[in-house]
Design a protein around this motif. Structure first.
Motif, short mmCIF file in Angstrom:
data_model
loop_
_atom_site.label_atom_id
_atom_site.label_comp_id
_atom_site.label_asym_id
_atom_site.label_seq_id
_atom_site.Cartn_x
_atom_site.Cartn_y
_atom_site.Cartn_z
N ALA A 68 -36.99 4.09 0.10
CA ALA A 68 -36.44 5.32 -0.51
C ALA A 68 -36.28 6.41 0.54
CB ALA A 68 -37.37 5.79 -1.63
N ALA A 69 -37.24 6.50 1.48
CA ALA A 69 -37.16 7.53 2.50
C ALA A 69 -35.97 7.28 3.42
CB ALA A 69 -38.46 7.56 3.31
N GLU A 70 -35.74 6.02 3.80
CA GLU A 70 -34.59 5.71 4.65
C GLU A 70 -33.28 6.00 3.92
OE1 GLU A 70 -36.01 2.18 7.70
OE2 GLU A 70 -35.14 1.62 5.75
N LYS A 71 -33.21 5.65 2.66
CA LYS A 71 -31.99 5.91 1.89
C LYS A 71 -31.69 7.40 1.82
CE LYS A 71 -29.68 4.88 -2.50
NZ LYS A 71 -29.15 6.23 -2.66
N LEU A 72 -32.73 8.19 1.58
CA LEU A 72 -32.53 9.64 1.49
C LEU A 72 -32.02 10.20 2.81
CD1 LEU A 72 -32.90 12.06 -0.43
CD2 LEU A 72 -35.22 12.32 0.49
N SER A 79 -54.24 -2.49 1.59
CA SER A 79 -53.71 -1.78 0.42
C SER A 79 -52.99 -0.51 0.84
CB SER A 79 -54.86 -1.43 -0.54
OG SER A 79 -55.45 -2.60 -1.05
N LEU A 80 -53.54 0.20 1.82
CA LEU A 80 -52.90 1.42 2.30
C LEU A 80 -51.57 1.10 2.98
CD1 LEU A 80 -56.02 3.32 3.70
CD2 LEU A 80 -54.67 3.93 1.69
N ARG A 81 -51.54 0.02 3.75
CA ARG A 81 -50.29 -0.36 4.40
C ARG A 81 -49.20 -0.65 3.37
NH1 ARG A 81 -53.66 -4.04 7.13
NH2 ARG A 81 -54.50 -3.17 9.06
N ARG A 82 -49.58 -1.37 2.33
CA ARG A 82 -48.59 -1.67 1.27
C ARG A 82 -48.09 -0.39 0.62
NH1 ARG A 82 -52.39 -6.35 -1.31
NH2 ARG A 82 -51.83 -8.06 0.12
N LEU A 83 -48.99 0.53 0.39
CA LEU A 83 -48.62 1.78 -0.24
C LEU A 83 -47.65 2.56 0.64
CD1 LEU A 83 -49.28 3.61 -2.72
CD2 LEU A 83 -51.05 4.68 -1.30
N VAL A 84 -47.94 2.59 1.93
CA VAL A 84 -47.08 3.31 2.87
C VAL A 84 -45.74 2.60 3.04
CG1 VAL A 84 -46.85 3.99 5.30
CG2 VAL A 84 -49.01 4.37 4.10
N ASP A 85 -45.78 1.29 3.17
CA ASP A 85 -44.54 0.53 3.34
C ASP A 85 -43.61 0.70 2.15
OD1 ASP A 85 -45.44 -0.34 5.76
OD2 ASP A 85 -46.01 -2.34 5.09
N ALA A 86 -44.19 0.85 0.97
CA ALA A 86 -43.38 1.01 -0.24
C ALA A 86 -42.57 2.30 -0.21
CB ALA A 86 -44.27 0.98 -1.48
N ARG A 104 -44.54 13.95 2.32
CA ARG A 104 -44.76 13.01 1.22
C ARG A 104 -45.99 12.13 1.49
NH1 ARG A 104 -45.33 11.06 -3.75
NH2 ARG A 104 -44.96 8.81 -3.84
N LEU A 105 -46.11 11.64 2.72
CA LEU A 105 -47.25 10.80 3.08
C LEU A 105 -48.57 11.56 3.00
CD1 LEU A 105 -45.76 8.82 6.11
CD2 LEU A 105 -46.24 7.95 3.82
N ARG A 106 -48.54 12.82 3.39
CA ARG A 106 -49.77 13.62 3.33
C ARG A 106 -50.18 13.85 1.88
NH1 ARG A 106 -51.72 14.99 7.95
NH2 ARG A 106 -50.38 14.90 9.78
N LEU A 154 -49.46 11.79 -0.53
CA LEU A 154 -49.82 10.47 -1.05
C LEU A 154 -51.20 10.03 -0.58
CD1 LEU A 154 -48.61 8.01 -2.63
CD2 LEU A 154 -47.92 7.10 -0.40
N LEU A 155 -51.51 10.28 0.70
CA LEU A 155 -52.75 9.76 1.29
C LEU A 155 -53.86 10.79 1.39
CD1 LEU A 155 -51.18 7.69 4.22
CD2 LEU A 155 -51.96 6.85 2.00
N GLY A 156 -53.51 12.06 1.30
CA GLY A 156 -54.54 13.08 1.47
C GLY A 156 -54.68 14.03 0.31
N GLY A 157 -53.88 13.82 -0.75
CA GLY A 157 -53.94 14.71 -1.91
C GLY A 157 -55.07 14.37 -2.85
N PRO A 158 -55.15 15.08 -3.96
CA PRO A 158 -56.25 14.87 -4.93
C PRO A 158 -56.32 13.44 -5.46
CG PRO A 158 -55.05 16.90 -5.41
CD PRO A 158 -54.26 16.19 -4.36
N ALA A 159 -55.18 12.78 -5.58
CA ALA A 159 -55.17 11.42 -6.13
C ALA A 159 -55.08 10.37 -5.03
CB ALA A 159 -53.98 11.25 -7.08
#
Length: 551
Positions: A319-323, A308-315, A400-402, A404-409
């Protein structure tokens, strides 16, 4: 003999001696392999149940190390009967009274049992096996111990000395039979039932001593305790009642402990004590599949969470590459620093004041070398600007990853997937420095290609006016977004420069995407651990199948 035949015979009620022989020959290897695979289990993600599963794994290892493996390796060693209980239950007094001699320290000071004592009959000296129990205890020979058994006095389970508590737990894991001592005033405490639950969980044989029971309350207390034992599924547990003899020192009267001594002698002798060993081994082995199943389930839950975490990160990647690509494609890499440098070079070195006649730049080679040397500082500024752009793209994704993966949610287990921030910053700096240097070298290669065997006249003239490296620098500056460099190239090489400038800009955009991808890859590397693989529980499932065939 096939495993199914062995299992059938084992379940068919053969003698304990034959069962013991089979246990030693067939289960020891399985238990040894199980121990190895359980020790390899890691539960890195902090998800629901992980902490409990880790504690269960540690207990399973302790059971294998302290009891099952040593016992399976030496079935002929005397059955170890551990006298255990809480502080002040009278364990050591009972222990000494059973032996008829004060060999273990007893008294009112706590903790009294500082050193475990293991006593066995001198006739068993040749068959007593070294192991965790003997290593932790003071071992003595004593004629008061029935042949074929070893009597062990353990520290208090609730000792205020941590070392004593740990040793007590180790000794309990290593015993073949628990003689659990509690008192009329404390049998309802949580500790006795927690300890008995642990015994039941691992399939240990248990007997219980209810100590210091007032005669007037004997019937009521005994009945209540029997009801509690039945409620805990321990209907076959032997229960011995020791009456309250009031304040005293030394050994208990023979009549007080006669019933317990008679029971111990019933266990005595090689064949009868072997029955105790085999019964406990059978119980312990029967308990293993439940433990291993729970541990395998926990390992698979880790793998599912990692997926599940891999899918979240891969998603996050598209957008990151486009930016990152858009930042380069917008032509804003050069920025103010490159513009300032261009104005400086225009004033001091006149790099943009080359005369063009027709479609060719007009300059001497000496002037070209001067311009090329002057353009070196511009090249440095362009590379620095490109490195800042790529570094910022990578840092933005990491941030962004921090969040996403380490924040309150953050999802369960998310923080584990985040690599060390300082290590990432160092790696990012090294990556961007290397990739920008490769990008700049690509400009030199493109100029060399333009100056091939039959170069166009405008290109040959431009190389003379700026030097080959100087011309490559102008391509880099234009690709990075310098309008001044783009206008100069348009003057000296017309349409020839458009393709290499566009290609260099696209190359830099690709490299920016790679820098962004490296941030995603750093997280995936944490999640691609063998401990989180989809097949991480395979070895445990294999051991589970082997256990079920053999028990």
């Amino acid at each position: 003999m096939t495993s199914s035949t062995r299992t059938s015979r084992f379940r068919g009620g053969r003698s304990d001696a034959a069962a013991a022989e089979e246990l030693g020959l067939t289960v020891h290897d399985v238990a040894r392999d199980l121990r190895r695979d359980v020790a390899d289990v890691r539960l890195p993600l902090s998800i629901d149940g992980a902490q409990e599963a880790a504690a269960s794994r540690d207990r399973l290892l302790a059971q294998l190390d302290e009891h099952l493996l040593p016992r399976l390796a030496e079935l002929s060693s005397p059955a170890v009967v551990v006298v255990a209980g809480s502080t002040g239950a009278g364990k050591s007094t009972l222990y000494n009274s059973l032996l008829g001699e004060e060999v273990s320290e007893a008294g009112v000071l706590r903790p009294t049992t500082r050193e475990p004592v293991l006593a066995f009959n001198p006739a068993d000296a040749d068959v007593i096996a070294d192991g965790p129990v003997t290593e932790l205890s003071r071992v003595i020979h004593h004629d008061g111990v029935p042949r074929g058994t070893a009597l062990l006095d353990a520290p208090d389970l609730d000792s205020f000395v941590q070392e004593n508590r740990s040793i007590a737990q180790q000794l309990l894991e290593g015993a073949d039979l628990w003689l659990f001592v509690t008192t009329a005033s404390r049998y309802g405490d949580a500790l006795p039932w927690q300890a008995l639950a642990r015994a039941t969980e691992r399939g240990a044989s248990v007997a219980m001593v209810l100590n210091r029971v007032p005669q007037a309350d004997l019937t009521t207390i005994r009945g209540d305790l029997m009801a509690r034992l039945r409620a805990h599924g321990m209907t076959d547990t032997p229960l011995f009642v020791v009456p309250d003899v009031g304040p005293h020192e030394g050994l208990l009267e023979e009549s007080v402990v006669r019933q317990i001594k008679r029971w111990l002698h019933m266990l005595a002798g090689p064949d009868r004590s072997r029955a105790v060993v085999v019964r406990t081994l059978k119980g312990s082995l029967a308990a293993l599949p439940g433990w291993v199943t729970s541990l395998a389930d926990a390992v698979e839950a880790q793998a599912e969470a990692a997926t599940s975490l891999r899918r979240l990160v891969d998603a996050e990647l598209p957008a990151a590459e486009k930016l990152a690509r858009d930042a380069v494609a917008a032509g804003v890499v050069a920025g103010a620093s490159v513009e300032a440098r261009w104005r400086e070079l225009s004033g001091t070195a006149g790099v943009d004041r080359v005369k063009v006649r027709g479609d060719r730049a007009r300059s001497s080679r000496r002037a070209g070398r001067t311009r090329s040397e002057a353009l070196e500082v511009l090249r440095d500024d362009v590379e620095a600007a490109a490195q800042r752009t790529l570094t910022a793209s990578g840092a933005r994704v990491e941030e962004r990853l921090r969040a996403l993966l380490g924040g309150p949610a953050a999802p369960a287990g998310g923080p584990y997937a985040l690599p060390d921030a300082e290590e990432r910053a160092t790696a990012r700096g090294e990556t961007t420095s290397s990739t920008v240097a490769q990008w700049a070298a690509g400009a030199d290669d493109r100029v060399a290609a333009l100056l091939g065997p039959e170069p166009a006249a405008p290109v040959r003239a431009a190389a003379k006016a700026f030097g080959e490296r100087g011309l490559a620098t102008l391509l880099l500056a234009a690709a990075a977004g310098s309008d001044d460099a783009a206008r100069l190239l348009d003057r000296v090489v017309a349409d020839v420069a458009s393709e290499p400038v566009a290609a260099l800009r696209e190359d830099l955009a690709d490299r920016a995407a790679l820098v962004v991808g490296a941030e995603i890859d750093a997280v995936r590397a944490r999640l691609d651990s063998p401990d989180l693989a989809d097949d991480a529980a395979t070895a445990l499932r294999l051991r589970l199948a082997e256990l079920r065939r053999l028990t």
